[in-house]
Design a protein around this motif. Structure first.
Motif, short mmCIF file in Angstrom:
data_model
loop_
_atom_site.label_atom_id
_atom_site.label_comp_id
_atom_site.label_asym_id
_atom_site.label_seq_id
_atom_site.Cartn_x
_atom_site.Cartn_y
_atom_site.Cartn_z
N ALA A 193 0.84 -1.21 0.00
CA ALA A 193 0.00 0.00 0.00
C ALA A 193 0.87 1.25 0.00
N TYR A 194 1.97 1.24 0.77
CA TYR A 194 2.88 2.39 0.78
C TYR A 194 3.55 2.57 -0.58
N VAL A 195 4.01 1.46 -1.17
CA VAL A 195 4.62 1.54 -2.50
C VAL A 195 3.60 2.07 -3.50
N GLY A 196 2.34 1.67 -3.32
CA GLY A 196 1.27 2.13 -4.20
C GLY A 196 0.95 3.60 -4.05
N HIS A 197 1.57 4.26 -3.09
CA HIS A 197 1.41 5.71 -2.93
C HIS A 197 2.70 6.44 -3.29
N GLN A 198 3.62 5.71 -3.95
CA GLN A 198 4.89 6.31 -4.38
C GLN A 198 5.09 6.13 -5.88
N THR A 199 5.19 4.88 -6.33
CA THR A 199 5.52 4.63 -7.73
C THR A 199 4.47 5.10 -8.73
N PRO A 200 3.15 5.11 -8.39
CA PRO A 200 2.19 5.61 -9.38
C PRO A 200 2.43 7.07 -9.77
N ILE A 201 3.05 7.85 -8.88
CA ILE A 201 3.33 9.24 -9.22
C ILE A 201 4.29 9.31 -10.41
N LEU A 232 -2.15 8.14 -16.46
CA LEU A 232 -2.98 8.40 -15.28
C LEU A 232 -3.89 7.21 -14.97
N SER A 233 -4.41 6.55 -16.00
CA SER A 233 -5.25 5.37 -15.79
C SER A 233 -4.44 4.26 -15.13
N PHE A 234 -3.23 4.02 -15.64
CA PHE A 234 -2.34 3.02 -15.05
C PHE A 234 -2.05 3.38 -13.60
N ALA A 235 -1.73 4.66 -13.35
CA ALA A 235 -1.33 5.09 -12.01
C ALA A 235 -2.49 4.96 -11.02
N VAL A 236 -3.67 5.40 -11.41
CA VAL A 236 -4.83 5.32 -10.51
C VAL A 236 -5.16 3.87 -10.21
N ALA A 237 -5.11 3.01 -11.24
CA ALA A 237 -5.39 1.59 -11.03
C ALA A 237 -4.35 0.96 -10.11
N GLN A 238 -3.09 1.34 -10.29
CA GLN A 238 -2.02 0.82 -9.43
C GLN A 238 -2.24 1.27 -7.98
N TRP A 239 -2.57 2.53 -7.80
CA TRP A 239 -2.82 3.10 -6.47
C TRP A 239 -3.99 2.38 -5.79
N VAL A 240 -5.11 2.23 -6.50
CA VAL A 240 -6.31 1.63 -5.93
C VAL A 240 -6.08 0.15 -5.62
N SER A 241 -5.48 -0.57 -6.56
CA SER A 241 -5.27 -2.00 -6.37
C SER A 241 -4.32 -2.28 -5.22
N ALA A 242 -3.21 -1.55 -5.16
CA ALA A 242 -2.22 -1.78 -4.11
C ALA A 242 -2.78 -1.43 -2.73
N THR A 243 -3.69 -0.47 -2.69
CA THR A 243 -4.21 -0.01 -1.40
C THR A 243 -5.39 -0.84 -0.92
N THR A 497 11.94 -0.46 -2.07
CA THR A 497 11.31 -1.11 -3.23
C THR A 497 11.13 -0.12 -4.37
N SER A 498 10.65 1.07 -4.05
CA SER A 498 10.40 2.08 -5.08
C SER A 498 11.70 2.55 -5.72
N GLY A 499 12.76 2.68 -4.92
CA GLY A 499 14.05 3.08 -5.47
C GLY A 499 14.58 2.08 -6.47
N GLY A 500 14.31 0.80 -6.21
CA GLY A 500 14.75 -0.24 -7.15
C GLY A 500 14.08 -0.12 -8.50
N LEU A 538 14.70 10.47 -12.19
CA LEU A 538 13.54 9.87 -11.53
C LEU A 538 13.86 9.50 -10.09
N LEU A 539 15.11 9.09 -9.84
CA LEU A 539 15.52 8.79 -8.47
C LEU A 539 15.45 10.04 -7.60
N ALA A 540 15.90 11.18 -8.13
CA ALA A 540 15.85 12.43 -7.38
C ALA A 540 14.41 12.80 -7.04
N VAL A 541 13.50 12.62 -8.00
CA VAL A 541 12.08 12.91 -7.74
C VAL A 541 11.54 11.99 -6.66
N LEU A 542 11.89 10.71 -6.74
CA LEU A 542 11.41 9.74 -5.76
C LEU A 542 11.96 10.04 -4.37
#
Length: 559
Positions: A193-201, A232-243, A497-500, A538-542
């Motif tokens: 759930a935490y990863v799902g609030h990072q990588t979708p961005i 955005l569709s991919f990101a929202v679906a990733q966020w919702v599914s992971a959470t 995980t997100s950094g990887g 992308l690493l700097a943004v993350l």
């Protein structure tokens, strides 16, 4: 002869020891990026440096260092090279049958714009392959598919490596996240759930970045509506599914939602400039081929006209290999009895002369000295099964199949050497203590560590080529550092995980897979220079996102 790594073996200084431990990594990236050595040469040079550092600085007995290297080499060959080999073989079977041209026609029916096709293939379809197989298979398969669309080899490799960032955290049915949960005892659903609030961005903007790579600013100007809808569709679906839905199914759901949104968008909106973009891509590809040697050109497939009218039967037959891959991997990963049967055939091999002789920094026997031979449950075996079934359905003769096997093995010989040397490097660094020294040094930054925590995941994945391995290396370290610094440990484990995710594109292993798939073996340094700044940016943004999530500024984002 038992070895326990010392975290600060060089003058008792953790900082100085970390700098020495970085020498193998500096060797491979300088050799690849600055000196432009071939990947296998760079890998062997870095391996030699890692063994010297292990023996001379960390005082690891030389026999144990060499045995660590041998275990890593075998792991590199099986399952990693095995997966790459079978993924490319599956593609070669479709080419030998002539059905691959029909697949080009299917994508052409969705859109005749090659830039749109790149998004659908590399981002959506590649995300689905990552969700099911992982371990380089998406890069190998989608790379050659983009070349068939009209991309040059270098541009195709760059596009698929960047596209492969978005789904990596939840790849192979969320194995990286499940591994982190098993090691830290934090519920993996919470980490997911935490990863799902990072990588979708990041994922929301990846299709837009792909347009830029495919056709520069013109690509962004022409395609930004469909790129944003897809991302955005991919990101929202990733966020919702992971959470709320399923960590394991997150990438499958996100990839299908992203693909569906793109198809619907293209029914009501049509991009401009597709024909001109195709001409520019062909000119780029022709210039690249003109600079190739005769041997390099010989391995490329010749262009044929794209079929624009296909009956339903041929469409289904064109999609059959990839639908089969989805079915086979879904059954093997999601149906518990089948999954348990397959994993039950795994063979645990206690590496002779190594197992029981290497301890962790905490003084416990290292579990990394037990090699798991996944002879039946490996994604490579699943892909081989698919390739054989496809050969039967497509009526590819045994002789033709044998030729494809031989040619693919020949094509992979230097790739296998590269991957084996890089995994040997990773095992030596891990078991001698070099990797944990670097991690412990970075983790000593206190409250500021939240901003740096994704760097460890980036580093682990860059070295091993696997987000799962990065979590195996650093998940517990992230957890411990979080407790000491008063930062939410789950946030830091998720950040690892997100950094990887953004480190995978610069992994020598993944660079070699991409180079092999598109026919640029030996030119990995060119690909690295194309993707390095994307990875670091992308690493700097993350890092900024995770750092702010540890403060009241963005803490509201967390589940």
């Amino acid at each position: 002869m038992t070895f326990r790594p010392d975290l600060a073996p060089v003058g008792g200084s953790l900082a100085l020891s970390a700098l020495v431990a970085c020498l193998p990594l500096l060797t491979i990236f300088v050799a690849l990026g600055a000196l432009r050595w071939k990947a296998w040469t760079s890998g062997l040079a870095a391996l030699a440096v890692s063994i010297l550092v292990a023996v001379l600085a960390y005082r690891m007995p030389a026999p144990l260092a060499l045995l660590s290297a041998s275990e890593g080499a075998v792991y590199g060959l099986f399952p990693i090279v095995w997966i790459v080999f079978t993924a490319i073989l599956l593609y070669q079977v479709t080419v030998a049958s002539g059905r691959f041209e029909d697949l080009r026609g299917v994508f052409n029916l969705i859109s005749d714009d090659p830039r749109v096709q790149a998004m659908l293939i590399a981002f959506c379809f590649g995300g689905l392959l990552e969700a099911l197989a992982g371990f380089g298979a998406p890069v190998a398969i989608t790379g050659v598919m983009l070349m068939a669309v009209g991309f040059s080899a270098l541009r195709a490799a760059t596009v698929v490596l960047l596209a492969n960032t978005a789904p990596v955290a939840f790849g192979a049915i969320a194995i990286p996240i499940i591994t982190a949960g098993n090691l830290t005892k934090i519920p993996y659903t919470q980490i997911g759930a935490y990863v799902g609030h990072q990588t979708p961005i990041l994922a929301a903007f990846v299709p837009l970045f792909l347009c830029l790579l495919a056709d520069g600013r013109r690509g962004v100007r022409d395609l930004w509506p469909v790129a944003l809808v897809t991302g955005l569709s991919f990101a929202v679906a990733q966020w919702v599914s992971a959470t709320w839905l399923s960590v394991e199914l997150t990438d499958i759901i996100a990839s299908l939602v992203g693909l569906g949104a793109a198809v619907l968008m293209l029914r009501v909106w049509h991009p401009q400039g597709g024909a001109e973009a195709l001409a520019r891509l062909h000119a780029d590809r022709d210039a690249e081929r003109a600079a190739m040697t005769e041997d390099e050109r010989r391995g490329l497939t010749e262009d044929t006209a794209v079929r624009t009218h296909l009956p339903a039967s041929r469409i289904w037959m064109a999609l059959f290999p990839y639908l089969l891959v989805i079915v086979v991997f879904s059954l093997s990963k999601l149906v518990t009895p089948i999954k348990d049967f397959l994993t039950g055939t795994d063979l645990k091999i206690h590496w002779p002369g190594l197992d029981g002789h290497v301890l962790t920094a905490a003084g416990k026997p290292s579990t990394s000295t037990v090699y798991t031979l996944q002879w039946l449950s490996s994604p490579g075996t699943m892909l081989l099964l698919c390739a054989l079934v496809v050969a039967l359905v497509y009526r590819v003769s045994a002789a033709a199949l044998g030729r494809e096997v031989t040619e693919t093995l020949l094509k992979l010989r230097f790739s296998a050497l590269t991957i084996a040397s890089v995994l040997s490097l990773a095992y030596v660094m891990n078991q001698s203590g070099q990797t944990i020294t670097i991690g412990t040094w970075i983790a000593g930054t206190g409250a500021a560590f939240a901003f740096l925590s994704p760097v460890l995941g980036w580093l682990g994945t860059a070295v091993t080529g696997s987000d799962t391995s990065a979590n195996a290396l650093f998940a517990t370290l992230q957890q411990t550092a979080g407790k000491k610094a008063g930062i939410d440990p789950t946030l830091l484990v998720a950040a690892n995980t997100s950094g990887g995710v953004v480190g995978k594109m610069v992994s020598p292993q993944n660079l070699t897979i991409a180079a092999t798939a598109v026919g640029l073996l030996g030119r990995e340094s060119e690909i690295l220079r194309r993707v390095l700044w994307w990875s670091l940016g992308l690493l700097a943004v993350l890092c900024l996102i995770v750092g702010l999530q540890s403060t009241p500024v963005l803490s509201w984002m967390l589940p």
